[in-house]
Scaffold this motif. Structure first.
Motif, PDB file in Angstrom:
ATOM      1  N   GLY A  74       0.350  -1.374   0.167  1.00  0.00           N
ATOM      2  CA  GLY A  74       0.220   0.359  -0.179  1.00  0.00           C
ATOM      3  C   GLY A  74       0.883   0.943  -0.138  1.00  0.00           C
ATOM      4  N   VAL A  75       1.759   1.434   0.607  1.00  0.00           N
ATOM      5  CA  VAL A  75       2.684   2.668   0.864  1.00  0.00           C
ATOM      6  C   VAL A  75       3.585   2.499  -0.836  1.00  0.00           C
ATOM      7  CG1 VAL A  75       4.637   2.926   1.783  1.00  0.00           C
ATOM      8  CG2 VAL A  75       3.143   1.614   3.487  1.00  0.00           C
ATOM      9  N   SER A  77       1.968   1.577  -3.201  1.00  0.00           N
ATOM     10  CA  SER A  77       1.176   1.748  -4.079  1.00  0.00           C
ATOM     11  C   SER A  77       0.583   3.114  -4.375  1.00  0.00           C
ATOM     12  CB  SER A  77       0.176   1.044  -4.379  1.00  0.00           C
ATOM     13  OG  SER A  77       0.259  -0.361  -4.665  1.00  0.00           O
ATOM     14  N   GLY A  78       0.771   4.046  -3.075  1.00  0.00           N
ATOM     15  CA  GLY A  78       0.905   5.459  -2.245  1.00  0.00           C
ATOM     16  C   GLY A  78       1.602   6.084  -2.962  1.00  0.00           C
ATOM     17  N   THR A  81       1.632   6.309  -6.705  1.00  0.00           N
ATOM     18  CA  THR A  81       0.202   6.692  -7.342  1.00  0.00           C
ATOM     19  C   THR A  81       0.600   8.486  -7.666  1.00  0.00           C
ATOM     20  OG1 THR A  81      -1.403   5.081  -7.415  1.00  0.00           O
ATOM     21  CG2 THR A  81      -1.829   7.341  -7.419  1.00  0.00           C
ATOM     22  N   LEU A  82       1.179   9.277  -6.365  1.00  0.00           N
ATOM     23  CA  LEU A  82       1.370  10.199  -6.139  1.00  0.00           C
ATOM     24  C   LEU A  82       2.139  10.733  -6.981  1.00  0.00           C
ATOM     25  CD1 LEU A  82       1.070  13.033  -3.691  1.00  0.00           C
ATOM     26  CD2 LEU A  82       2.997  11.705  -2.912  1.00  0.00           C
ATOM     27  N   THR A  85       0.522  11.170 -10.356  1.00  0.00           N
ATOM     28  CA  THR A  85      -0.633  12.077 -10.147  1.00  0.00           C
ATOM     29  C   THR A  85      -0.177  13.517 -10.706  1.00  0.00           C
ATOM     30  OG1 THR A  85      -1.710  11.353  -8.599  1.00  0.00           O
ATOM     31  CG2 THR A  85      -2.302  13.495  -8.499  1.00  0.00           C
TER      32      THR A  85
END
Length: 377
Positions: A74-75, A77-78, A81-82, A85
């Motif tokens: 999750g970290v 992927s975050g 993703t950031l 973005t």
């Protein structure tokens, strides 16, 4: 010849042969078991979190491992993703402003060609006509040779690129397979971490196991110290860049500072990837004050990075600053970007083995001295 020197030579050759054989075996084994080596590294990293969930949150060991792996994914992927973005947002911004900037650059190039290149060409052409036929032929031959070399180099580059493209595409499913095997192996290794530790303790002598545990403890300290040091350096760069951009009243200062902090990890390039093209464009477009301000800011960032990196790394990892600097340089020269991590790790291993008296024991073995008696003092 003294028999003692013969025995010492034989024992030295035994040690040297053992080290070389171990290195060769480790190399060949790692080429086919690297997903599991990655799994051991990941399990080693998440083990503190697994222990926390198991002891404090009362999770079963298997559930604690699953939760830790999910949090890790999750970290990661975050972060991805950031980054995506920010890239999309920056691309949209560039799509709006780039045409105007491109027009400015094109006009500058046109003016430069009209004002500098064409007059220079006319002068060279007049000078060329004053030469005799032999000199003209020599110059033309050299120009043709240089053109052929440039064309050959460009053709070789494109050929190598397209030849390596299928290998790059085929790497994607291989990477996915390695990722799946690594995650599965991470789960099983982390779940039975202490069983494997106890099993290894039964295979190795007590002194060897004590040395291994010391090495792992120092490696854990060094690894987390290295991560903390990099985050500290990125944070310092980010804050300096953000303050500088705010003083210069640059738009999207926070986004640019974040991107600059991330690219600061790149060896040699670093923040120059952002600042150097920006400074050049500002100077070309006539915004000299911004170019000067960015140049000063870039100088401050580079100087503080060079001064702070060895000190922060040495204090976080627990090594001498000069030794850390040498390890970083040698690691980067031998391995590349990965060497910036492997260099300090190897230095930590050597330092830890020295603290565990491993090198002294090896030397005593070569010299024929009793190891146990010396270590018991």
């Amino acid at each position: 010849m003294n028999p003692e020197y013969i025995y010492r030579t034989i024992r030295f050759l035994i040690v040297l042969g053992s080290v070389i054989a171990a290195a060769i075996i480790l190399y060949f084994v790692s080429t086919v078991t690297y997903p599991f080596l990655i799994a051991i590294g990941v399990a080693f990293l998440i083990n503190p979190l697994v222990n926390f969930l198991e002891k404090k949150a009362r999770f079963p060991r298997a559930l604690a491992v699953i939760v830790s792996i999910i949090l890790l994914i999750g970290v990661f992927s975050g972060i991805v993703t950031l980054l995506i973005t920010e890239i999309v947002s920056g691309t949209n911004y560039l799509a709006k402003v780039v045409p105007k900037h491109v027009d400015t650059v094109v006009k500058f190039i046109e003016n430069f060609i009209a004002g500098q290149i064409i007059p220079l060409y006319d002068q060279v052409a007049k000078l060329f006509k004053t030469l005799d036929v032999g000199q003209q032929d020599t110059i033309l031959a050299n120009i043709q040779t240089a053109g052929q070399k440039i064309a050959t180099s460009a053709g070789n580059f494109l050929q190598n690129f397209f030849l390596k493209l299928p290998a790059l595409v085929s790497w994607i499913p291989n990477a996915a397979t390695v990722l799946v095997f690594s995650m599965l192996a991470t789960f099983f290794i982390s779940k039975d971490w202490y069983k494997f530790s106890n099993f290894g303790g039964k295979l190795l002598p007590n002194r060897a196991m004590k040395s291994v545990r010391t090495v792992f403890a120092d490696l854990k300290k060094a690894l987390f110290g290295f991560i903390r040091a990099q985050l500290t350096l990125i944070s310092i760069t980010l804050v300096i860049v953000l303050i500088g951009l705010l003083i210069l009243r640059v738009d999207y200062a926070i986004t640019i500072a974040l991107v600059t902090g991330i690219v600061d990890l790149l060896p040699y390039l670093g923040t120059g990837v952002v600042f150097i093209p920006w400074i050049i464009y500002s100077a070309i477009s006539g915004d000299v004050s911004l170019a000067v301000g960015l140049g000063i800011l870039y100088t401050i960032v580079v100087v503080q990075r060079q001064i702070m990196e060895p000190k922060i790394l040495s204090s976080s990892i627990g090594l001498n600053p000069l030794a850390t600097l040498i390890a970083l340089f040698v690691g980067f020269k031998l391995v590349g970007f990965l060497g910036l991590i492997l260099g300090p790790v190897v230095l930590v291993i050597i330092s830890t083995l020295n603290k565990a008296n491993v090198f002294r024991d090896i030397w005593n073995f070569i010299m024929g001295k009793p190891i146990n008696n010396i270590n018991s003092k």
